[in-house]
Design an enzyme around this catalytic site. Structure first.
Site, short mmCIF file in Angstrom:
data_model
loop_
_atom_site.label_atom_id
_atom_site.label_comp_id
_atom_site.label_asym_id
_atom_site.label_seq_id
_atom_site.Cartn_x
_atom_site.Cartn_y
_atom_site.Cartn_z
N GLU A 1 0.45 12.10 -40.44
CA GLU A 1 -0.04 11.77 -38.86
C GLU A 1 -1.43 11.99 -38.96
O GLU A 1 -1.60 12.81 -38.94
CB GLU A 1 1.05 12.73 -37.80
CG GLU A 1 1.14 13.97 -38.17
CD GLU A 1 1.33 14.89 -36.12
OE1 GLU A 1 0.51 13.81 -35.50
OE2 GLU A 1 1.07 16.12 -36.82
N LYS B 1 6.20 24.63 -32.79
CA LYS B 1 5.17 25.46 -31.68
C LYS B 1 5.41 26.74 -31.25
O LYS B 1 6.46 26.43 -30.68
CB LYS B 1 4.39 24.38 -31.38
CG LYS B 1 3.72 23.33 -32.12
CD LYS B 1 2.27 22.57 -31.25
CE LYS B 1 2.24 21.43 -32.12
NZ LYS B 1 2.77 20.70 -31.79
N1 PSU Z 1 0.89 20.10 -35.86
C1 PSU Z 1 -0.54 20.46 -35.40
N2 PSU Z 1 -0.58 20.07 -34.30
C2 PSU Z 1 -0.15 19.23 -33.76
C3 PSU Z 1 0.67 18.55 -33.84
C4 PSU Z 1 1.80 18.84 -34.98
O1 PSU Z 1 0.22 21.25 -36.72
O2 PSU Z 1 -1.07 19.17 -32.74
C5 PSU Z 1 1.57 17.20 -33.05
C6 PSU Z 1 2.46 16.45 -33.77
O3 PSU Z 1 1.77 15.09 -33.55
C7 PSU Z 1 3.39 16.25 -33.35
C8 PSU Z 1 3.46 16.59 -31.47
O4 PSU Z 1 4.62 15.67 -33.29
O5 PSU Z 1 1.98 17.82 -32.27
C9 PSU Z 1 4.47 17.08 -30.88
O6 PSU Z 1 3.88 16.66 -29.35
P1 PSU Z 1 4.49 17.06 -28.28
O7 PSU Z 1 5.34 18.13 -28.07
O8 PSU Z 1 3.76 16.49 -26.75
O9 PSU Z 1 5.29 16.09 -28.05
#
Ligand code: PSU
Ligand code: MN
Length: 309
Positions: free
Chosen positions: A31, A165
């Site tokens: 991604e 996360k």
């Molecule tokens: N994995 C990482 N860092 C990131 C992401 C994933 O190590 O920044 C990104 C991915 O694109 C994931 C997004 O889909 O963070 C999630 O964001 P949110 O919580 O706004 O949906």
């Protein structure tokens, strides 16, 4: 009869991506939101290139997916990757943002959700990332739940990550994934990981002992017409792990700051990651880079095992 490869007219393929699809070689999708919103320059650019290299080393073709000037790119050149790494005004694109991004001919970095939606059009079934989104800790107040969860539930694909996360509410996220019918397992551990830490303390729904087992479960899930995705959680390598009790105070401080500054929506996850990078003096970024590289390698091994029909 031979299965003809279909190329969707809205997709623009890299040369190696198109060749791999034509010759039915295994591919792994990556991604772009992690590049544009997840890591600072120049680490994001170096990481993007080395993730691709890791995958190629295994004899698998990497395709980094993003939207460049209104075109969905299935595979990016190093120069194109650099745009995602350096342009600070790139939109963060979830699945529902794809039509408007195309219509306005914008550039958009696709999240796990956005990337899965594009990968589906290209019939690519494996994605590697760092940590997926999930239920935010203040869900009861904000109702912030990453659209990654719904999209994983809508896509028959394997998402190799290091769990969700650690800034999120991990128990609530696991509950929702179960409700959505998503398969969730941890590679060679009984615990569900917490991104920078090898364990969240939560039991994993499923221990995955080998790449063979992952491939077999995925193939069988298709046979039984299970339509949701499969999260393969791969704990951060021990050499780069940050123990939960070290990182937790930094998460709490960052959450308090986000609340004070009223950061919400798409800006929240990048804000928290950036704040924790600073509080940990870069250690969390090194862990993030190590885990995503490790995930790219595992995804390539799974892709090889699955092959392409
Ligand atoms: N994995 C990482 N860092 C990131 C992401 C994933 O190590 O920044 C990104 C991915 O694109 C994931 C997004 O889909 O963070 C999630 O964001 P949110 O919580 O706004 O949906
Ligand atoms: Mn969110």
């Amino acid at each position: 009869m031979l299965n003809q490869v279909k190329f969707h007219y809205l997709l623009e393929y890299s040369e190696e991506g198109r060749k791999a699809l034509t010759n039915k070689k295994p591919l792994v999708a990556l991604e772009t939101s992690i590049i544009s919103q997840g890591l600072p320059y120049p680490y994001n650019y170096e990481t993007a290139l080395s993730l691709e290299e890791r995958i190629r080393e295994q004899g698998v073709v990497p395709v980094t997916i993003g939207i460049l000037h209104g075109k969905i790119k299935i595979g990016l050149t190093p120069d194109e990757l650099k745009v995602f790494a350096t342009d600070r005004n790139i939109h963060k694109v979830n699945a529902q943002d794809i039509p408007i991004t195309l219509s306005k001919k914008r550039t958009g970095a696709t999240t796990v959700a956005g990337t899965l939606a594009c990968a589906k059009l290209a019939a690519i079934e494996i994605l590697a990332t760092g940590g997926i989104g999930g239920i935010h800790r203040d869900f009861d107040r904000t109702h912030d739940m990453s659209s990654d969860l719904q999209q994983i539930a809508n896509t028959k694909a394997i998402v190799v990550c290091s769990g969700v996360k650690a800034i999120l509410d991990i128990p609530k996220t696991l509950e929702i994934l179960e409700t959505l019918g998503v398969m969730v397992g941890t590679f060679r551990s009984d615990k569900f990981p917490a991104f920078w830490s090898r364990t969240s303390g939560m039991e994993t729904p499923l221990r995955l002992s080998s790449v063979d087992e992952i491939a077999s479960i995925f193939s069988l899930s298709k046979e039984v017409q299970h339509t949701q995705g499969f999260i393969v959680a791969n704990p951060v390598p021990s050499s780069h792990e940050i123990p939960q009790n070290t990182v937790e105070p930094m998460i709490e401080e960052s959450l308090a700051e986000a609340r004070k500054q009223k950061v919400k929506g798409k800006a929240l996850t990048p804000f928290l990651l950036d704040s924790i990078y600073r509080l940990s003096a870069g250690q969390s970024m090194q862990a993030n880079i190590a885990l995503v590289k490790n995930n790219a390698t595992l995804a390539a091994h799974i892709a090889l095992k699955l092959g392409r029909k």
